[in-house]
Design an enzyme around this catalytic site. Structure first.
Site, PDB file in Angstrom:
ATOM      1  N   SER A   1      -2.986  14.100   6.811  1.00 30.53           N
ATOM      2  CA  SER A   1      -4.009  13.666   5.858  1.00 30.53           C
ATOM      3  C   SER A   1      -5.377  13.591   6.531  1.00 30.53           C
ATOM      4  O   SER A   1      -5.481  13.299   7.730  1.00 30.53           O
ATOM      5  CB  SER A   1      -3.643  12.270   5.332  1.00 30.53           C
TER       6      SER A   1
ATOM      7  N   LYS B   1      -3.024  21.125  -3.852  1.00 29.42           N
ATOM      8  CA  LYS B   1      -2.110  19.998  -4.106  1.00 29.42           C
ATOM      9  C   LYS B   1      -2.678  19.097  -5.203  1.00 29.42           C
ATOM     10  O   LYS B   1      -3.862  18.751  -5.165  1.00 29.42           O
ATOM     11  CB  LYS B   1      -1.927  19.193  -2.815  1.00 29.42           C
TER      12      LYS B   1
ATOM     13  N   TYR C   1      -9.824  16.270   2.219  1.00 33.10           N
ATOM     14  CA  TYR C   1     -10.689  15.625   1.228  1.00 33.10           C
ATOM     15  C   TYR C   1     -12.108  15.887   1.701  1.00 33.10           C
ATOM     16  O   TYR C   1     -12.339  15.995   2.914  1.00 33.10           O
ATOM     17  CB  TYR C   1     -10.500  14.104   1.235  1.00 33.10           C
TER      18      TYR C   1
ATOM     19  N   HIS D   1       0.413  12.812  -6.881  1.00 30.99           N
ATOM     20  CA  HIS D   1       0.040  11.915  -5.793  1.00 30.99           C
ATOM     21  C   HIS D   1       1.036  10.744  -5.695  1.00 30.99           C
ATOM     22  O   HIS D   1       0.672   9.625  -5.334  1.00 30.99           O
ATOM     23  CB  HIS D   1      -1.378  11.377  -6.039  1.00 30.99           C
TER      24      HIS D   1
ATOM     25  N   THR E   1      -6.433  18.767  -1.757  1.00 28.47           N
ATOM     26  CA  THR E   1      -5.953  17.851  -2.792  1.00 28.47           C
ATOM     27  C   THR E   1      -7.009  17.726  -3.883  1.00 28.47           C
ATOM     28  O   THR E   1      -8.147  17.343  -3.613  1.00 28.47           O
ATOM     29  CB  THR E   1      -5.643  16.466  -2.173  1.00 28.47           C
TER      30      THR E   1
ATOM     31  N   ARG F   1       0.041   7.565  -7.711  1.00 28.65           N
ATOM     32  CA  ARG F   1      -0.993   6.685  -7.144  1.00 28.65           C
ATOM     33  C   ARG F   1      -2.370   6.962  -7.726  1.00 28.65           C
ATOM     34  O   ARG F   1      -3.333   6.295  -7.383  1.00 28.65           O
ATOM     35  CB  ARG F   1      -1.045   6.880  -5.626  1.00 28.65           C
TER      36      ARG F   1
ATOM     37  N   TYR G   1       0.848  -1.198   0.000  1.00 29.18           N
ATOM     38  CA  TYR G   1       0.000   0.000   0.000  1.00 29.18           C
ATOM     39  C   TYR G   1       0.886   1.251   0.000  1.00 29.18           C
ATOM     40  O   TYR G   1       0.648   2.209  -0.739  1.00 29.18           O
ATOM     41  CB  TYR G   1      -0.928   0.006   1.227  1.00 29.18           C
TER      42      TYR G   1
HETATM   43  C1  LIG Z   1       0.876   5.604   1.329  1.00 27.01           C
HETATM   44  C2  LIG Z   1       0.516   6.958   0.794  1.00 27.01           C
HETATM   45  C3  LIG Z   1      -0.653   7.571   1.184  1.00 27.01           C
HETATM   46  C4  LIG Z   1      -0.979   8.846   0.701  1.00 27.01           C
HETATM   47  N1  LIG Z   1      -2.103   9.482   1.178  1.00 27.01           N
HETATM   48  C5  LIG Z   1      -2.382  10.737   0.771  1.00 27.01           C
HETATM   49  C6  LIG Z   1      -3.478  11.441   1.306  1.00 27.01           C
HETATM   50  O1  LIG Z   1      -4.188  10.950   2.175  1.00 27.01           O
HETATM   51  N2  LIG Z   1      -3.722  12.701   0.820  1.00 27.01           N
HETATM   52  C7  LIG Z   1      -2.937  13.285  -0.141  1.00 27.01           C
HETATM   53  O2  LIG Z   1      -3.193  14.416  -0.531  1.00 27.01           O
HETATM   54  N3  LIG Z   1      -1.873  12.638  -0.647  1.00 27.01           N
HETATM   55  C8  LIG Z   1      -1.572  11.398  -0.215  1.00 27.01           C
HETATM   56  N4  LIG Z   1      -0.481  10.743  -0.707  1.00 27.01           N
HETATM   57  C9  LIG Z   1       0.398  11.420  -1.679  1.00 27.01           C
HETATM   58  C10 LIG Z   1       1.515  12.177  -0.951  1.00 27.01           C
HETATM   59  O3  LIG Z   1       1.000  13.249  -0.219  1.00 27.01           O
HETATM   60  C11 LIG Z   1       2.550  12.709  -1.945  1.00 27.01           C
HETATM   61  O4  LIG Z   1       1.907  13.463  -2.941  1.00 27.01           O
HETATM   62  C12 LIG Z   1       3.377  11.604  -2.591  1.00 27.01           C
HETATM   63  O5  LIG Z   1       3.657  10.593  -1.655  1.00 27.01           O
HETATM   64  C13 LIG Z   1       4.674  12.157  -3.154  1.00 27.01           C
HETATM   65  O6  LIG Z   1       5.425  11.168  -3.783  1.00 27.01           O
HETATM   66  P1  LIG Z   1       6.619  10.348  -3.073  1.00 27.01           P
HETATM   67  O7  LIG Z   1       5.944   9.323  -2.202  1.00 27.01           O
HETATM   68  O8  LIG Z   1       7.320   9.738  -4.212  1.00 27.01           O
HETATM   69  O9  LIG Z   1       7.414  11.321  -2.255  1.00 27.01           O
HETATM   70  C14 LIG Z   1      -0.142   9.475  -0.234  1.00 27.01           C
HETATM   71  C15 LIG Z   1       1.045   8.855  -0.627  1.00 27.01           C
HETATM   72  C16 LIG Z   1       1.385   7.613  -0.123  1.00 27.01           C
HETATM   73  C17 LIG Z   1       2.680   6.967  -0.543  1.00 27.01           C
END
Ligand SMILES: Cc1cc2nc3c(=O)[nH]c(=O)nc-3n(C[C@H](O)[C@H](O)[C@H](O)COP(=O)(O)O)c2cc1C
Length: 387
Positions: A110, A257, A133, A281, A159, A284, A28
């Site tokens: 988050s 974001k 969110y 993101h 976001t 993702r 995850y």
């Molecule tokens: C496990 C995980 C959960 C994440 N959950 C959120 C979230 O809840 N809200 C959000 O805006 N971004 C979320 N993100 C994105 C991160 O805020 C960020 O944009 C991203 O991790 C940046 O890339 P990097 O992991 O390569 O540094 C998540 C990323 C990961 C890896």
């Protein structure tokens, strides 16, 4: 042997995390959407940028500090919002916020968080921002915004790249949905992942098992269960119209974001954003979009100083941070880099991740012959994708 002995890089923390948490949790955290092309591209883009050092320069008083959105940071890297942090480690968001504060930087909490926002705010001696969110609808979001303001959060991070959750294939294969649910028969085929990590399992059970989303309180129902997140996200798309409503409620700095290109960047400026984060993101959400580093220079040019431009995606080394700053980012956010540390060793792991990144930034600046982050510009790098 301590969980952190021998850790000298973020990749080492990633290996420790893989050994400590069940596969479903590691994947995850580590995985991306669909074929994971954007996830890989985010990292690979940094390799395309090469340095152009200058030597015989006095770098003894090398300056890493930078003022971002009015906050003096010890170095320009925030901790990005990472959902489900409490399943990576019971101390989750509280540990990450505390480590960020002690390292002199900011933490973004988050919406998908298992610790109460008031406890997270209290844990950090630095600035803490709240990522929003519209989970649970406007009423739940309004309650969260009011709470965040009262608790002392310094900025709202909205976001925009999540109109639905991305297709994270690893989560489906590992039974993420079944593991979060309460039907034991559905969980059975996947449970061996938990038993393979008995220390994590003991901590998880001691912590009460799957946490609820204590910062998404549904009127008349209470905190949202974690299992409901994917379905709720599909009803939680943020639009530019929502932003007006949020601004009236929040009346503080707003960061947008999930900006993927110049059009949304300009729109965010027109809507009065105080900062934007060039972000996909972490690969993702929509797979197949370009690496954020490649989008950054055009966005910086389009925004032309009208708001702060931040970026995230693919940062695994301090030298990556230096490259992003040289291409115009005011600061970066790191996601997985610290979350690997959290999963590996809780607060100590996050602290280690920040120490590694900060020391890397300082060493890289000195080797570049640059005595301050404020002096970094495009002349210190060659990037084939910069026009
Ligand atoms: C496990 C995980 C959960 C994440 N959950 C959120 C979230 O809840 N809200 C959000 O805006 N971004 C979320 N993100 C994105 C991160 O805020 C960020 O944009 C991203 O991790 C940046 O890339 P990097 O992991 O390569 O540094 C998540 C990323 C990961 C890896």
């Amino acid at each position: 042997m301590s969980a952190l002995s021998g850790v000298v890089s973020i990749e080492d923390l990633r290996s420790r995390a893989r050994r400590r948490v069940p596969k479903v949790i590691f994947d995850y955290l580590d995985g991306g959407a669909d074929a994971e092309s954007t996830l890989r591209e985010n990292c690979r883009a940094f390799d395309e940028v090469t340095f152009r050092p200058r030597y015989a320069v006095d770098v003894r008083g090398c300056k890493l500090q930078r003022r971002v959105l009015g906050f003096e940071l010890s170095f320009p890297a925030f901790l990005a919002p990472v959902g489900f942090s409490r399943v990576m480690h019971p101390d989750g968001e509280v540990a990450a916020a505390r480590a960020a504060g002690l390292a002199g930087t900011a933490y973004v909490l988050s919406t998908i968080s298992g610790h109460r926002m008031e406890d997270v705010r209290a844990a950090s001696s630095g600035p803490v921002f709240f990522q929003l969110y519209l989970l649970g609808g406007r009423e739940a979001a309004e309650a969260a915004i009011v709470r965040a303001k009262a608790a002392g959060f310094s900025a709202l991070v909205v976001t925009i790249d999540t109109p639905v959750a991305g297709m994270r294939e690893r989560d489906f294969r590992n039974g993420m949905k079944e593991m979060l649910g309460s039907n034991l028969r559905e969980k059975l085929p996947f449970l061996s992942q938990f038993f393979a990590r008995p220390r994590w399992l003991a901590n998880f059970l001691r912590d009460g098992g799957t946490p609820k989303l204590l910062n998404v309180v549904i009127p008349g129902e209470g905190p949202m269960p974690l299992i409901d997140v994917t379905a709720a996200l599909a009803r939680a798309a943020v639009t530019w119209e929502d932003l007006h409503w949020m601004r009236d409620l929040w009346r503080g700095p707003i960061i947008i974001k999930g900006v993927h290109g110049v059009d949304d960047a300009r729109r965010a400026v027109d809507e009065g954003a105080d900062a934007i984060v060039v972000s996909n993101h972490g690969g993702r959400q929509l797979d197949g979009v370009p690496a954020t580093l490649k989008v950054l220079p055009d966005v910086v040019e389009a925004v032309d100083g009208q708001c702060a431009v931040l970026m995230d995606g693919g940062i695994r080394r301090g030298s990556d941070i230096v490259k992003a700053l040289a291409l115009g980012a005011r600061a970066v956010l790191v996601g997985r880099a610290y979350a690997y540390g959290l999963a590996a060793a809780g607060e100590a792991g996050v602290t280690r991740a920040l120490q590694i990144l900060k020391a890397d930034v300082e060493r890289t600046l000195k080797l570049l012959g640059c005595s301050s982050v404020d002096m970094l510009d495009r002349s210190y790098v060659s990037a084939p994708f910069v026009r």
